[in-house]
Every structure is written in structure tokens, then in C-alpha cells.
Design a protein around this motif. Structure first.
Motif, mmCIF file in Angstrom:
data_model
loop_
_atom_site.group_PDB
_atom_site.id
_atom_site.type_symbol
_atom_site.label_atom_id
_atom_site.label_comp_id
_atom_site.label_asym_id
_atom_site.label_seq_id
_atom_site.Cartn_x
_atom_site.Cartn_y
_atom_site.Cartn_z
ATOM 1 N N THR A 8 4.274 4.379 -8.793
ATOM 2 C CA THR A 8 3.175 3.806 -7.635
ATOM 3 C C THR A 8 2.806 2.432 -7.981
ATOM 4 O OG1 THR A 8 2.501 5.842 -7.447
ATOM 5 C CG2 THR A 8 1.145 4.096 -6.338
ATOM 6 N N LEU A 9 2.938 1.345 -6.934
ATOM 7 C CA LEU A 9 2.607 0.077 -7.484
ATOM 8 C C LEU A 9 1.576 -0.306 -6.357
ATOM 9 C CD1 LEU A 9 3.241 -2.540 -8.766
ATOM 10 C CD2 LEU A 9 5.102 -3.089 -7.202
ATOM 11 N N TRP A 10 0.417 -0.846 -6.883
ATOM 12 C CA TRP A 10 -0.623 -1.096 -6.279
ATOM 13 C C TRP A 10 -0.721 -2.838 -6.141
ATOM 14 C CZ3 TRP A 10 -5.350 2.133 -5.065
ATOM 15 C CH2 TRP A 10 -4.846 3.366 -5.473
ATOM 16 N N GLY A 11 -0.925 -3.379 -5.078
ATOM 17 C CA GLY A 11 -1.184 -4.619 -4.486
ATOM 18 C C GLY A 11 0.051 -5.296 -4.007
ATOM 19 N N VAL A 12 -0.455 -6.029 -2.939
ATOM 20 C CA VAL A 12 0.524 -6.828 -2.187
ATOM 21 C C VAL A 12 0.039 -8.344 -2.045
ATOM 22 C CG1 VAL A 12 1.479 -4.961 -0.939
ATOM 23 C CG2 VAL A 12 -0.355 -6.021 -0.434
ATOM 24 N N GLY A 13 0.729 -9.205 -1.706
ATOM 25 C CA GLY A 13 0.287 -10.388 -1.078
ATOM 26 C C GLY A 13 0.100 -11.585 -2.069
ATOM 27 N N THR A 14 0.552 -11.477 -3.359
ATOM 28 C CA THR A 14 0.205 -12.596 -4.268
ATOM 29 C C THR A 14 1.600 -13.004 -4.778
ATOM 30 O OG1 THR A 14 -0.385 -11.712 -6.139
ATOM 31 C CG2 THR A 14 -2.197 -11.586 -4.406
ATOM 32 N N SER A 15 1.495 -14.159 -5.359
ATOM 33 C CA SER A 15 2.644 -14.479 -6.214
ATOM 34 C C SER A 15 2.747 -13.720 -7.413
ATOM 35 C CB SER A 15 2.298 -16.102 -6.665
ATOM 36 O OG SER A 15 2.000 -16.842 -5.644
ATOM 37 N N ARG A 16 1.739 -12.900 -7.708
ATOM 38 C CA ARG A 16 1.851 -12.131 -8.894
ATOM 39 C C ARG A 16 2.440 -10.698 -8.495
ATOM 40 N NH1 ARG A 16 -3.055 -14.611 -10.663
ATOM 41 N NH2 ARG A 16 -2.488 -16.308 -12.092
ATOM 42 N N THR A 17 2.048 -10.172 -7.370
ATOM 43 C CA THR A 17 2.356 -8.663 -7.002
ATOM 44 C C THR A 17 3.975 -8.644 -6.774
ATOM 45 O OG1 THR A 17 1.489 -9.252 -4.613
ATOM 46 C CG2 THR A 17 0.151 -8.150 -6.077
ATOM 47 N N ILE A 18 4.213 -9.856 -6.164
ATOM 48 C CA ILE A 18 5.668 -10.082 -5.668
ATOM 49 C C ILE A 18 6.470 -9.760 -6.751
ATOM 50 C CG2 ILE A 18 5.803 -12.506 -5.727
ATOM 51 C CD1 ILE A 18 8.115 -11.006 -3.642
ATOM 52 N N ARG A 19 6.266 -10.153 -7.900
ATOM 53 C CA ARG A 19 7.127 -9.996 -9.424
ATOM 54 C C ARG A 19 7.449 -8.518 -9.635
ATOM 55 N NH1 ARG A 19 2.992 -13.911 -12.809
ATOM 56 N NH2 ARG A 19 3.713 -15.881 -11.679
ATOM 57 N N ALA A 204 17.471 -8.319 -3.790
ATOM 58 C CA ALA A 204 16.243 -7.688 -4.276
ATOM 59 C C ALA A 204 15.288 -8.552 -4.072
ATOM 60 C CB ALA A 204 16.557 -7.432 -5.788
ATOM 61 N N TYR A 205 15.225 -9.748 -4.036
ATOM 62 C CA TYR A 205 14.162 -10.734 -3.927
ATOM 63 C C TYR A 205 14.045 -10.692 -2.464
ATOM 64 C CZ TYR A 205 12.011 -15.482 -2.744
ATOM 65 O OH TYR A 205 11.029 -16.359 -2.255
ATOM 66 N N LEU A 206 14.731 -10.594 -1.278
ATOM 67 C CA LEU A 206 14.418 -10.401 -0.113
ATOM 68 C C LEU A 206 13.586 -9.178 0.098
ATOM 69 C CD1 LEU A 206 17.779 -11.855 1.267
ATOM 70 C CD2 LEU A 206 15.691 -13.044 1.058
ATOM 71 N N ARG A 207 14.074 -8.085 -0.236
ATOM 72 C CA ARG A 207 13.418 -6.790 -0.063
ATOM 73 C C ARG A 207 11.842 -6.601 -0.917
ATOM 74 N NH1 ARG A 207 17.340 -1.847 -0.896
ATOM 75 N NH2 ARG A 207 15.548 -0.814 0.378
ATOM 76 N N GLY A 208 12.059 -7.369 -2.000
ATOM 77 C CA GLY A 208 10.659 -7.573 -2.771
ATOM 78 C C GLY A 208 9.680 -8.411 -1.926
ATOM 79 N N GLN A 209 10.136 -9.492 -1.188
ATOM 80 C CA GLN A 209 9.281 -10.255 -0.332
ATOM 81 C C GLN A 209 8.674 -9.311 0.843
ATOM 82 O OE1 GLN A 209 8.151 -13.286 -0.312
ATOM 83 N NE2 GLN A 209 9.271 -14.425 -1.585
ATOM 84 N N GLU A 210 9.629 -8.595 1.523
ATOM 85 C CA GLU A 210 9.050 -7.649 2.627
ATOM 86 C C GLU A 210 8.228 -6.669 2.128
ATOM 87 O OE1 GLU A 210 12.595 -5.803 4.360
ATOM 88 O OE2 GLU A 210 13.459 -7.875 4.573
ATOM 89 N N ALA A 211 8.395 -6.298 0.896
ATOM 90 C CA ALA A 211 7.455 -5.120 0.399
ATOM 91 C C ALA A 211 6.209 -5.579 -0.112
ATOM 92 C CB ALA A 211 7.931 -4.653 -0.775
ATOM 93 N N ASN A 212 6.094 -6.996 -0.130
ATOM 94 C CA ASN A 212 4.907 -7.704 -0.666
ATOM 95 C C ASN A 212 4.082 -8.220 0.502
ATOM 96 O OD1 ASN A 212 3.044 -8.718 -2.938
ATOM 97 N ND2 ASN A 212 3.731 -10.666 -2.356
ATOM 98 N N VAL A 213 4.431 -8.010 1.681
ATOM 99 C CA VAL A 213 3.591 -8.513 2.783
ATOM 100 C C VAL A 213 2.480 -7.496 3.119
ATOM 101 C CG1 VAL A 213 3.794 -9.023 5.516
ATOM 102 C CG2 VAL A 213 5.818 -9.810 3.809
ATOM 103 N N PRO A 214 1.322 -8.178 3.122
ATOM 104 C CA PRO A 214 0.307 -7.216 3.649
ATOM 105 C C PRO A 214 0.171 -6.552 4.824
ATOM 106 C CG PRO A 214 -0.567 -9.539 2.608
ATOM 107 C CD PRO A 214 0.937 -9.351 2.974
#
Ligand SMILES: N[C@@H](CCC(=O)N[C@@H](CS)C(=O)NCC(=O)O)C(=O)O
Length: 230
Positions: A8-19, A204-214
Motif C-alpha cells: 500500500t502506498l500512501w501519498g499523491v501529488g508531489t515530486s516525492r510521491t511520484i518516485r 512506467a513513468y507515464l503510469r506513475g504520473q497518472e497514479a500520482n494525480v490527486p
């Protein structure tokens, strides 16, 4: 540990969470997302504080194990779940040491000492909390450019990734800092553009970006003086 990891990953929306989101997709790992955002009060709840007393995102839960710090999360995921052909840490001892050097350099010099200082003191970011300081912001941007010379020198030999042919978590850290710098209007060195363009094409970058959107725009509660955090 069962066959399917319980992540489980907590957190979205920042330059750190995208990593961390990005690393999940690089490693092809199924995971659940708790889309909490910074400065929303969601990192301060009793439930979250029990998991992460630092009250920051991102945080990874792997079964009953919790780990914070974005660079540590991506390294942990790779160390624990890499497979042949999908790994974000070099194996040979000296490559490993050079990878570690890049990771510390990016987190300490490009992120914490430069971009995050800008974030703390920009009027449109955390300046209202930590003090709006245009001089400090300008100096931090200058320092970022200076430090980026080490990246420029490394990429000058035409290598594909920081560690040569192998994509590693150091590239995740660097790309997120380059994206962050560009968003802040800090120019990056010429040879970092093709490097970044190449990396941003990774699925994976593109999918990570999508997952990181609040799920909803992050609206901080009314500003009040704070001593620490974020
Ligand atoms: N060095 C940490 C920094 C984490 C961090 O500062 N996260 C901020 C958002 S970028 C946060 O969660 N602040 C607490 C809050 O705003 O509620 C990492 O890379 O994970």
C-alpha cells in the motif's frame, strides 16, 4: 511473504510521491493507493501518525512493515521485488557504490538543498509559512544550476542513463528533480533535455504520473504559523 506482495502506498501529488508510484510500475508490482495529499491535514490523523510518526508522504506499507523517504522506498522495492531484467539497483560492488553516490547527491544537493529550499521560500508555495524570501529562492536556483554541472559532465559521454546502460532508481530521482526545476522555471543543462525526454517516454513513468494525480485538487487548510513539517 506470500506470492503476491501486500503493498500500500500512501501519498499523491508531489515530486516525492511520484518516485514511489513510478518504481511500482517499473517493477510491475500490484499495489493499493491511499491518495492522501500534503498540507491537507491527512498526514496528521491518528491513523496515519501511527504508521508514520514523521507525518510525511510518501509512505510504503508492505504487510506489517512501513518505510518512508521516497529514495529509500524505491530502493527497498527494488531490493525486495526485483526480478531478472527488472531491477533498479546495480549489482556489482563499485556500480552499487556509484549508484549510491548519485542517490545521495540528488537527494541532498538537488532536492533538499536547492529545490526544496525554493519551495519553502516561494510566495506561491510554502513562503507564507516559512517566510517569503526572493533572494533565497534566487540563490537556491543558482546553486541547483551549479550542482547540475556534475550531471552535465556525466551525461557528456553520451550515456543513456546515469549508470550507463542500466536504468536505476537514481534516474527516477534525477528526472523528478529535473521536472521540478522546470516547473519552477530553473533552466536545466542542454544535455539533460534529451536524457529527460528519453526517460519520460517510459511507460512506467507515464503510469506513475497518472497514479500520482490527486483525486481532487490539493487545497491546504488556512495557513497558520508552523515550526516544522513539510
Ligand atoms: N525527504 C522526504 C520528504 C517528504 C516530504 O517532505 N513530504 C512532504 C510533501 S512533499 C509532506 O508530506 N509534508 C507533510 C504535510 O504537508 O502534511 C522524501 O523524499 O520522502
Amino acid at each position: 511473504m506470500g506470492d503476491t506482495p501486500d503493498l500500500t502506498l500512501w501519498g499523491v501529488g508531489t515530486s516525492r510521491t511520484i518516485r514511489a508510484h513510478w518504481a511500482m510500475y517499473e517493477l510491475d508490482l500490484p499495489y493499493k493507493v491511499k491518495p492522501i495529499g500534503p498540507r491537507t491535514g491527512e498526514t496528521k490523523t491518528a491513523e496515519y501518525t501511527r504508521l508514520n510518526p514523521r507525518q510525511k508522504v510518501p509512505l510504503l506499507q508492505d504487510g506489517d512493515f512501513c518505510i518512508g523517504e521516497s529514495a529509500a522506498i524505491v530502493a527497498y522495492l527494488s531490493r525486495t521485488y526485483s526480478t531478472e531484467g527488472r531491477q533498479l539497483i546495480p549489482e556489482r560492488q563499485r556500480d552499487y557504490a556509484a549508484w549510491l553516490e548519485w542517490c545521495f547527491f540528488i537527494v541532498a544537493e538537488l532536492d533538499s538543498t536547492s529545490l526544496y529550499v525554493m519551495r519553502r521560500h516561494r510566495a506561491d508555495a510554502l513562503g507564507p509559512i516559512y517566510g517569503i524570501a526572493p533572494d533565497v529562492v534566487a540563490k537556491a536556483a543558482e546553486y541547483f544550476r551549479e550542482q547540475l554541472r556534475h550531471v552535465e559532465a556525466a551525461l557528456a559521454d553520451g550515456r543513456t542513463f546515469l549508470m550507463g546502460d542500466q536504468f536505476t532508481s537514481a534516474d527516477i530521482l534525477l528526472t523528478t528533480c529535473l521536472d521540478w526545476a522546470i516547473a519552477y522555471g530553473v533552466g536545466i543543462c542542454d544535455n539533460a533535455h534529451p536524457y529527460r525526454d528519453r526517460i519520460r517516454e517510459r511507460p512506467a513513468y507515464l503510469r506513475g504520473q497518472e497514479a500520482n494525480v490527486p483525486l481532487a485538487p490539493i487545497v491546504p487548510p488556512p495557513a497558520k504559523p508552523r515550526l516544522a513539517g513539510d
